[in-house]
Design a protein around this motif. Structure first.
Motif, PDB file in Angstrom:
ATOM      1  N   SER A   5      13.359 -12.164 -25.118  1.00 27.37           N
ATOM      2  CA  SER A   5      13.716 -11.150 -26.132  1.00 27.37           C
ATOM      3  C   SER A   5      14.933 -10.355 -25.698  1.00 27.37           C
ATOM      4  O   SER A   5      15.747  -9.954 -26.538  1.00 27.37           O
ATOM      5  N   ALA A   6      15.037 -10.099 -24.390  1.00 26.24           N
ATOM      6  CA  ALA A   6      16.183  -9.330 -23.884  1.00 26.24           C
ATOM      7  C   ALA A   6      17.476 -10.081 -24.193  1.00 26.24           C
ATOM      8  O   ALA A   6      18.438  -9.496 -24.712  1.00 26.24           O
ATOM      9  N   VAL A   7      17.482 -11.394 -23.907  1.00 24.62           N
ATOM     10  CA  VAL A   7      18.667 -12.214 -24.168  1.00 24.62           C
ATOM     11  C   VAL A   7      19.009 -12.156 -25.662  1.00 24.62           C
ATOM     12  O   VAL A   7      20.148 -11.909 -26.055  1.00 24.62           O
ATOM     13  N   PHE A   8      17.986 -12.343 -26.476  1.00 26.00           N
ATOM     14  CA  PHE A   8      18.180 -12.390 -27.919  1.00 26.00           C
ATOM     15  C   PHE A   8      18.719 -11.058 -28.458  1.00 26.00           C
ATOM     16  O   PHE A   8      19.668 -11.026 -29.238  1.00 26.00           O
ATOM     17  N   LEU A   9      18.114  -9.966 -27.999  1.00 20.22           N
ATOM     18  CA  LEU A   9      18.526  -8.637 -28.474  1.00 20.22           C
ATOM     19  C   LEU A   9      19.978  -8.343 -28.087  1.00 20.22           C
ATOM     20  O   LEU A   9      20.755  -7.827 -28.900  1.00 20.22           O
ATOM     21  N   ILE A  10      20.334  -8.684 -26.872  1.00 18.54           N
ATOM     22  CA  ILE A  10      21.693  -8.404 -26.396  1.00 18.54           C
ATOM     23  C   ILE A  10      22.718  -9.235 -27.189  1.00 18.54           C
ATOM     24  O   ILE A  10      23.731  -8.701 -27.668  1.00 18.54           O
ATOM     25  N   LEU A  11      22.439 -10.509 -27.364  1.00 17.11           N
ATOM     26  CA  LEU A  11      23.384 -11.358 -28.107  1.00 17.11           C
ATOM     27  C   LEU A  11      23.501 -10.902 -29.554  1.00 17.11           C
ATOM     28  O   LEU A  11      24.584 -10.811 -30.114  1.00 17.11           O
ATOM     29  N   ASN A  12      22.353 -10.598 -30.154  1.00 17.70           N
ATOM     30  CA  ASN A  12      22.352 -10.188 -31.556  1.00 17.70           C
ATOM     31  C   ASN A  12      23.068  -8.856 -31.756  1.00 17.70           C
ATOM     32  O   ASN A  12      23.728  -8.632 -32.779  1.00 17.70           O
ATOM     33  N   THR A  13      22.949  -7.963 -30.798  1.00 16.61           N
ATOM     34  CA  THR A  13      23.561  -6.639 -30.931  1.00 16.61           C
ATOM     35  C   THR A  13      25.081  -6.692 -30.756  1.00 16.61           C
ATOM     36  O   THR A  13      25.820  -6.056 -31.507  1.00 16.61           O
ATOM     37  N   PHE A  14      25.526  -7.451 -29.779  1.00 16.35           N
ATOM     38  CA  PHE A  14      26.954  -7.384 -29.429  1.00 16.35           C
ATOM     39  C   PHE A  14      27.770  -8.603 -29.832  1.00 16.35           C
ATOM     40  O   PHE A  14      28.999  -8.569 -29.776  1.00 16.35           O
ATOM     41  N   SER A  17      20.500 -18.891 -32.789  1.00 16.95           N
ATOM     42  CA  SER A  17      19.621 -18.120 -33.672  1.00 16.95           C
ATOM     43  C   SER A  17      19.896 -16.618 -33.606  1.00 16.95           C
ATOM     44  O   SER A  17      19.512 -15.895 -34.516  1.00 16.95           O
ATOM     45  N   SER A  18      20.562 -16.160 -32.555  1.00 15.20           N
ATOM     46  CA  SER A  18      20.889 -14.737 -32.500  1.00 15.20           C
ATOM     47  C   SER A  18      22.134 -14.416 -33.325  1.00 15.20           C
ATOM     48  O   SER A  18      22.450 -13.262 -33.547  1.00 15.20           O
ATOM     49  N   ILE A  57      31.353 -11.184 -25.228  1.00 15.95           N
ATOM     50  CA  ILE A  57      30.601 -11.130 -23.963  1.00 15.95           C
ATOM     51  C   ILE A  57      31.019 -12.272 -23.027  1.00 15.95           C
ATOM     52  O   ILE A  57      31.222 -13.409 -23.471  1.00 15.95           O
ATOM     53  N   LEU A  58      31.145 -11.959 -21.743  1.00 11.48           N
ATOM     54  CA  LEU A  58      31.217 -12.999 -20.721  1.00 11.48           C
ATOM     55  C   LEU A  58      29.821 -13.046 -20.104  1.00 11.48           C
ATOM     56  O   LEU A  58      29.376 -12.078 -19.478  1.00 11.48           O
ATOM     57  N   LEU A 111      21.813  -0.999 -28.040  1.00 10.25           N
ATOM     58  CA  LEU A 111      20.627  -1.866 -28.155  1.00 10.25           C
ATOM     59  C   LEU A 111      19.484  -1.130 -28.828  1.00 10.25           C
ATOM     60  O   LEU A 111      18.752  -1.683 -29.646  1.00 10.25           O
ATOM     61  N   LYS A 112      19.340   0.169 -28.489  1.00  9.05           N
ATOM     62  CA  LYS A 112      18.244   0.962 -29.061  1.00  9.05           C
ATOM     63  C   LYS A 112      18.396   1.151 -30.568  1.00  9.05           C
ATOM     64  O   LYS A 112      17.421   1.406 -31.268  1.00  9.05           O
ATOM     65  N   LYS A 113      19.621   1.037 -31.057  1.00 10.03           N
ATOM     66  CA  LYS A 113      19.861   1.222 -32.501  1.00 10.03           C
ATOM     67  C   LYS A 113      19.582  -0.040 -33.302  1.00 10.03           C
ATOM     68  O   LYS A 113      19.494  -0.004 -34.524  1.00 10.03           O
ATOM     69  N   ASN A 114      19.455  -1.185 -32.633  1.00  8.73           N
ATOM     70  CA  ASN A 114      19.211  -2.444 -33.350  1.00  8.73           C
ATOM     71  C   ASN A 114      17.776  -2.470 -33.890  1.00  8.73           C
ATOM     72  O   ASN A 114      16.812  -2.256 -33.155  1.00  8.73           O
ATOM     73  N   GLN A 115      17.639  -2.731 -35.189  1.00  8.02           N
ATOM     74  CA  GLN A 115      16.323  -2.786 -35.835  1.00  8.02           C
ATOM     75  C   GLN A 115      15.375  -3.787 -35.158  1.00  8.02           C
ATOM     76  O   GLN A 115      14.162  -3.629 -35.192  1.00  8.02           O
ATOM     77  N   LEU A 116      15.968  -4.810 -34.556  1.00  5.81           N
ATOM     78  CA  LEU A 116      15.174  -5.847 -33.896  1.00  5.81           C
ATOM     79  C   LEU A 116      14.277  -5.281 -32.796  1.00  5.81           C
ATOM     80  O   LEU A 116      13.219  -5.835 -32.506  1.00  5.81           O
TER      81      LEU A 116
END
Ligand code: PLP
Length: 449
Positions: free
Chosen positions: A146-155, A183-184, A212-213, A306-311
């Protein structure tokens, strides 16, 4: 079709005295299934007789199956410390007791006791993690995936993420870096070759749509021979110079330096925090040795995003997770290895294991032929690929049975061992001190069956 006519009527069948102490609703539902199957079997001429006693027994068995817990305690005698199929890291018994009161009563999960108003669920853990890791901020999610997914989806939604070809891994449970990225909503920008990726590859890949790198821990495979990869600290530098986000999916993150010379190959979270990365994530229940969680650390401005992402609402963790993780993080801060079962097992010396093996041998010697031997095992969980650590095992010989048969007899008693060189082994590294007596009792049962 005289047999069909003798099928009991449901109402009458379930009112049998044999079901007196059972839940009527569940017994009725199971009985319907059993009787329906009986009717089918008769019609298909699979059976030519039945009796009601047998039907009652069948219903009771199924009742027991459904109502007893399917998730069971097992003894891990495989030697694999972070065993993906056996629940990964163990939670410390005392930690569980400490946390019990929080989980079984109301608590200040999202309440600020000082101010008397709504608080933040992540605040409880942030103080201790900040002290432990020296990071600006921290966020906890359901697991590292989930961490990977949230980070990719956010940025990186519709933006490019640069990753080395050698790090586009698939780990267990169908987690494939390219698919997760897809999928992100992120666009994968592969660089380098399978065996070699250089700093220039990162530099050449950067364009106005890069966000992102990313570096990914190879987890369960290694490349050896003619190969080069770019260290995370260099990736951080390139990202800083180009105003991009650097992110390392560390997989397993450890805080305490690893023994057996593994530390040189596997730097700790602390080693990376020195370079002030934008973001870094790791699992809570791999080498950290706590509960299932994804721990994201890094710069406050990114954690705030990240905290602002609805996910996050979908990926957030429960009070039980937060309380247990806070407890583990405190133990790590105070360097109390003994409160982290994963670390306790990892650091057990060969001598300690030998003593435990002798103790067990004495207890079971009269039931079976057993020999203590030096062996090697792995940490597991994709933490230190292809690296072995020393261990001590007892090989068990029962009635000259084949190792496969002994393995199965033990497995039926919820003791999971391993077969090596045609021998069935119980590896002492993952057997808990209070499990020796259970092993003895189970062997007694096996012998007497
Ligand atoms: C294990 C691992 C993950 C997934 O972590 P979970 O906590 O199992 O979700 C992601 N990336 C890497 C590199 C891993 O090793």
């Amino acid at each position: 079709m005289i047999l069909l006519k003798s099928i009991p009527k449901i109402d009458k069948f379930v009112s049998n005295k044999a079901f007196e102490d059972y839940s009527k609703t569940l017994i009725t539902s199971i009985s319907k299934d059993v009787i329906q199957k009986l009717r089918k079997d008769i019609l298909n001429e699979n059976i030519d007789s039945f009796n009601e006693e047998e039907l009652i027994k069948e219903v009771k068995n199924e009742y027991k199956n459904i109502t007893s817990s399917s998730l069971k305690k097992v003894i891990n005698a495989t030697g694999v410390i972070i065993h993906t199929n056996l629940g990964r890291s163990l939670i410390d018994k005392d930690a569980f007791d400490r946390v019990k009161a929080i989980a079984t009563s109301y608590n200040n999960l999202e309440y600020d006791l000082k101010e008397g108003k709504r608080g933040e669920r992540y605040a409880h853990i942030s103080k201790v993690v900040k002290k432990l890791l020296g990071c600006e901020d921290v966020l906890i999610v359901n697991n590292n995936a989930s961490a990977v997914f949230l980070i990719l989806n956010t940025f990186a939604k519709n933006k490019e993420v640069v990753v080395s070809r050698g790090e586009l891994v698939e780990i267990g449970g169908s987690f494939r870096v390219p698919d997760v990225m897809n999928s992100s909503g992120a666009i994968l920008k592969e660089i380098g070759t399978t065996n070699k990726t250089h700093e220039e590859d990162y530099l050449n890949a950067i364009n106005e749509n890069t966000s992102i790198l990313m570096k990914v821990h190879k987890s369960n495979y290694t490349i050896e021979g003619f190969c080069t990869e770019v260290e995370f600290k260099k990736i951080i530098k390139i990202a800083n110079e180009n105003e991009l986000i650097d992110y390392y999916d560390m997989g397993s993150g450890h805080i305490i330096d690893l023994p057996y010379g593994l530390q040189d190959k596997e730097p700790s979270v602390l080693d990376y925090m020195k370079y002030n990365p934008s973001l870094l994530s790791f699992s809570g229940d791999k080498l950290l040795g706590s509960v299932q969680a994804g721990i994201i650390v890094g710069k406050k401005k990114y954690i705030d995003e990240l905290k602002k992402n609805q996910l996050l609402r979908m990926l957030r963790v429960d009070k039980l997770t937060l309380a247990l993780l806070e407890d583990s993080m405190k133990s790590l801060l105070l360097n109390q290895k003994e409160n982290i079962p994963t670390m306790k097992m990892l650091f057990k010396s060969q001598n300690e294991l030998k003593q435990k093996a002798q103790e067990l041998k004495q207890m079971i010697d009269k039931y079976c032929d057993c020999t203590i031997l030096e062996t090697k095992t792995v940490i597991g969980g994709g933490t230190t690929p292809n690296k072995k650590i020393p261990s001590i095992a007892i090989s068990i010989n029962l009635n000259n049975y084949k190792p496969n048969k002994i393995e199965k007899l033990f497995r039926n008693k919820n003791i999971i061992g391993r077969i090596e060189d045609e021998k069935f082994l119980l590896d002492l590294r993952t057997i808990q001190d209070d499990e020796l007596n259970t092993i003895k009792l189970k062997i007694e049962e096996i012998i007497n069956e």
